[in-house]
Motif scaffolding. Structure first.
Motif, short mmCIF file in Angstrom:
data_model
loop_
_atom_site.label_atom_id
_atom_site.label_comp_id
_atom_site.label_asym_id
_atom_site.label_seq_id
_atom_site.Cartn_x
_atom_site.Cartn_y
_atom_site.Cartn_z
N ARG A 33 0.91 -1.18 0.06
CA ARG A 33 0.06 0.11 0.23
C ARG A 33 0.70 1.24 -0.10
N GLU A 34 2.00 1.19 0.67
CA GLU A 34 2.78 2.47 0.84
C GLU A 34 3.51 2.53 -0.63
N LYS A 35 3.92 1.65 -0.85
CA LYS A 35 4.57 1.76 -2.28
C LYS A 35 3.84 2.17 -3.34
N LEU A 36 2.56 1.82 -3.56
CA LEU A 36 1.57 2.33 -4.41
C LEU A 36 1.38 3.66 -4.32
N PHE A 37 1.15 4.16 -3.16
CA PHE A 37 0.90 5.60 -2.76
C PHE A 37 2.16 6.37 -3.30
N ASP A 38 3.43 5.70 -2.87
CA ASP A 38 4.60 6.63 -3.31
C ASP A 38 4.88 6.64 -4.87
N ILE A 39 4.38 5.49 -5.49
CA ILE A 39 4.50 5.54 -6.95
C ILE A 39 3.51 6.39 -7.46
N GLN A 40 2.27 6.48 -7.18
CA GLN A 40 1.49 7.37 -7.88
C GLN A 40 1.94 8.80 -7.42
N GLY A 41 2.37 9.18 -6.16
CA GLY A 41 3.02 10.40 -6.07
C GLY A 41 3.95 10.88 -7.06
N GLU A 42 4.89 9.90 -7.33
CA GLU A 42 5.93 10.21 -8.23
C GLU A 42 5.74 10.39 -9.58
N CYS A 43 4.46 9.67 -10.00
CA CYS A 43 3.89 9.99 -11.34
C CYS A 43 3.46 11.23 -11.54
N GLU A 44 2.82 11.47 -10.46
CA GLU A 44 1.92 13.16 -10.42
C GLU A 44 3.31 13.91 -10.61
N GLU A 45 4.36 13.88 -9.97
CA GLU A 45 5.42 14.77 -9.84
C GLU A 45 5.92 14.71 -11.19
N VAL A 46 6.15 13.48 -11.78
CA VAL A 46 6.64 13.64 -13.22
C VAL A 46 6.02 14.17 -14.03
N VAL A 75 1.87 9.67 -21.64
CA VAL A 75 0.42 8.72 -21.47
C VAL A 75 1.00 7.69 -20.61
N ALA A 76 2.23 7.11 -20.73
CA ALA A 76 2.62 5.70 -20.04
C ALA A 76 2.38 6.19 -18.31
N PHE A 77 3.16 7.22 -18.11
CA PHE A 77 3.13 7.73 -16.53
C PHE A 77 1.55 8.21 -16.22
N ALA A 78 0.79 8.53 -16.96
CA ALA A 78 -0.68 8.68 -16.87
C ALA A 78 -1.28 7.57 -16.26
N TYR A 79 -1.14 6.67 -17.29
CA TYR A 79 -1.79 5.28 -16.98
C TYR A 79 -1.19 4.50 -15.82
N LEU A 80 0.21 4.55 -15.63
CA LEU A 80 0.68 4.02 -14.24
C LEU A 80 0.07 4.65 -13.09
N CYS A 81 -0.02 5.98 -13.16
CA CYS A 81 -0.69 6.45 -12.00
C CYS A 81 -2.06 6.12 -11.55
N GLU A 82 -2.84 6.01 -12.87
CA GLU A 82 -4.34 5.55 -12.64
C GLU A 82 -4.40 3.97 -12.11
N GLU A 83 -3.47 3.23 -12.62
CA GLU A 83 -3.55 1.78 -12.51
C GLU A 83 -2.93 2.02 -10.84
N CYS A 84 -2.32 2.67 -10.33
CA CYS A 84 -1.90 2.37 -8.76
C CYS A 84 -3.17 2.80 -7.98
N GLU A 85 -3.82 3.90 -8.49
CA GLU A 85 -4.95 4.09 -7.63
C GLU A 85 -6.12 3.09 -7.59
N VAL A 86 -6.28 2.60 -8.93
CA VAL A 86 -7.18 1.41 -9.14
C VAL A 86 -6.78 0.39 -8.18
N MET A 87 -5.59 -0.01 -8.16
CA MET A 87 -5.01 -1.21 -7.13
C MET A 87 -5.54 -0.93 -5.73
N GLN A 88 -5.13 0.31 -5.23
CA GLN A 88 -5.15 0.84 -3.92
C GLN A 88 -6.79 0.50 -3.43
N VAL A 89 -7.60 0.96 -4.58
CA VAL A 89 -9.17 0.83 -4.00
C VAL A 89 -9.32 -0.91 -3.98
#
Length: 235
Positions: A33-46, A75-89
């Motif tokens: 859960r923590e890593k998914l949150f971190d990856i999502q944050g990094e993707c937003e930063e990128v 787009v690759a970063f946008a998709y990754l960010c979205e999929e991390c959020e989906v997995m967290q849910v």
């Protein structure tokens, strides 16, 4: 004094029973859960970086001005960010076996994912227990054996789905992160040189007249450009 001895005894017992509740250090539900949150944050930063002027220029420069590739990269970063959020849910709403952490201990995942942790009931936290891996695995096996065969099979399948999804996202992130780090380190440096040249040239150009080339601004421009390596002039 007796109270202190009692507390020390509790602490000692808890430390020696950490193996009773083991988990793999880098492959447990909390860490996922923590890593998914971190990856999502990094993707937003990128995404913020690549949408900025410097980031956009860096991408275009690195990809030889190919705007289609720049778009695909974003787009690759946008998709990754979205999929991390989906997995967290999904982790919050779908069935996750209570034995998730134990199963990966038994599977020997500690060898590849940072070793094992054990829960200290006195300290109320997890600590490394590498010296007691065998005890921890045995304790995890005992608890898994309490499940029926059907329960165990269902748990293994679901845990593997979670593992597969998480590793897939992590690998994609590592690949994209390596690319963006290279872009930042290399291309932003190039852009900074270009912008500094432009700034100094504009300052020097503001000087007029026969003595302009001897002004402080022109001297700074000459000194800066002469100090650059030949590679800086290669497009």
């Amino acid at each position: 004094m007796s109270t202190m001895n009692a507390e020390e005894t509790k602490r000692w017992k808890a430390k020696n029973l950490r193996y009773k509740k083991p988990m793999v250090k880098e492959l447990n539900l909390d860490t996922i859960r923590e890593k998914l949150f971190d990856i999502q944050g990094e993707c937003e930063e990128v995404r913020w970086y690549t949408d900025s002027e410097d980031g956009e220029d860096s991408l275009l420069n690195a990809l030889d001005g190919d705007e289609d590739e720049v778009y695909e990269f974003k787009v690759a970063f946008a998709y990754l960010c979205e999929e991390c959020e989906v997995m967290q849910v999904d982790l919050n709403e779908e069935w996750i076996p209570e034995c998730f952490d134990l199963l990966f201990v038994v599977a020997g995942a500690g060898d590849q994912f940072g070793g094992l942790l054990g829960y200290d009931s006195y300290e109320g936290d997890y600590f490394g227990i590498n010296c007691m891996d065998a005890w921890a695995e045995d304790e995890a096996k005992k608890k898994l054996k309490q499940l029926t065969k059907d329960e165990l099979i269902a748990a293994i399948r679901q845990c593997f789905r979670v593992y597969q999804s998480f590793i897939g996202l992590s690998v994609r992130y590592d690949s994209l992160k390596a690319a963006i780090d290279i872009l930042r380190d290399k291309n932003t440096g190039i852009l900074q040189v270009v912008k500094e040249i432009e700034r100094l040239y504009e300052a020097a150009s503001s000087e007029q007249g026969i003595y302009a080339e001897y002004s402080k601004a022109w001297k700074e421009f000459d000194q800066y450009t002469e100090s650059l390596p030949p590679e800086a002039w290669v497009s």
